[in-house]
Each structure stands twice: as C-alpha cells, then as structure tokens.
Design an enzyme around this catalytic site. Structure first.
Site, short mmCIF file in Angstrom:
data_model
loop_
_atom_site.label_atom_id
_atom_site.label_comp_id
_atom_site.label_asym_id
_atom_site.label_seq_id
_atom_site.Cartn_x
_atom_site.Cartn_y
_atom_site.Cartn_z
N ARG A 94 4.83 3.86 -4.20
CA ARG A 94 3.99 2.81 -4.08
C ARG A 94 4.57 1.66 -4.66
O ARG A 94 4.75 0.47 -4.06
CB ARG A 94 2.55 3.07 -4.61
CG ARG A 94 1.85 3.71 -3.98
CD ARG A 94 0.47 4.17 -4.60
NE ARG A 94 0.99 5.00 -5.97
CZ ARG A 94 -0.09 5.21 -6.93
NH1 ARG A 94 -1.35 4.80 -6.73
NH2 ARG A 94 0.24 5.60 -7.91
N ASN B 190 -2.06 5.72 -2.44
CA ASN B 190 -2.01 7.05 -2.35
C ASN B 190 -3.20 7.54 -1.53
O ASN B 190 -4.51 7.07 -1.75
CB ASN B 190 -1.85 7.95 -3.34
CG ASN B 190 -0.52 7.71 -3.89
OD1 ASN B 190 0.53 7.35 -3.16
ND2 ASN B 190 -0.28 8.33 -5.17
#
Length: 99
Positions: free
Chosen positions: A24, A42
């Site tokens: 990320r 996520n």
C-alpha cells in the site's frame, strides 16, 4: 500535463503476496509520483484494492506498475482493473492509504 488528455477513473485489485510487504505504501508513493489521486487498502481476502484517477497515460503507467512491479517484497499473481471511465474532474485531493 496536457489539458487535452482525458481523465480516467479505474478501480483495481491486486492478487498475490501483496499484504505485509509495504504494498500500500509503495502504491501510494507511485501514485503520487505519477500525479494520480485515489486510495488503496488491504482486503479481508488478502488482496489490495483501490481506485485511481488522473490523466489517461499516467493511469496506464500505474496499471503497468500494479501488474508487474509493486513493492520490492511483493509477488504479484495478477491485477484486475474494472469500472474504467472518463471523468470530468477528480474525486480525490491526493492518494491515500485507507485502513
């Protein structure tokens, strides 16, 4: 950035070893580097998903990056892109990691 280039909005989901490998964070910094806006998070399923918006050519660069590069420790099995559409203006101010 040329003003003639259309703005695209695309949803994405990346499969493989993409959690616990700073995916990320790297996605956020790559998005910012390309001048894109959007978000990344996520999922419960162990994938990473999000949305990106920006000039078409930059969005395509980011799609390539998500498909082939990712973070150094990630292992990308595949990346899926959907809901691709042109937009008149961007819905986000920057590129965020969503928890």
């Amino acid at each position: 950035m040329s003003s003639e280039e259309e703005l695209l909005s695309v949803d994405y989901e990346v499969f493989g070893r993409v959690q616990g490998v700073f995916f990320r964070k790297h996605t956020q910094s790559e998005g910012k580097k390309l001048g894109l806006v959007g978000w990344v998070q996520n999922t419960e399923a162990g994938t990473v998903q999000g949305q990106m918006q920006g000039p078409a050519s930059r969005v395509q660069q980011m799609q390539r990056w998500l498909r082939t590069t990712g973070s150094p420790q990630s292992r990308i099995a595949k990346a899926e892109f959907k809901n691709e559409q042109t937009v008149d203006k961007l819905d986000f101010k920057d590129f965020k990691v969503v928890r």
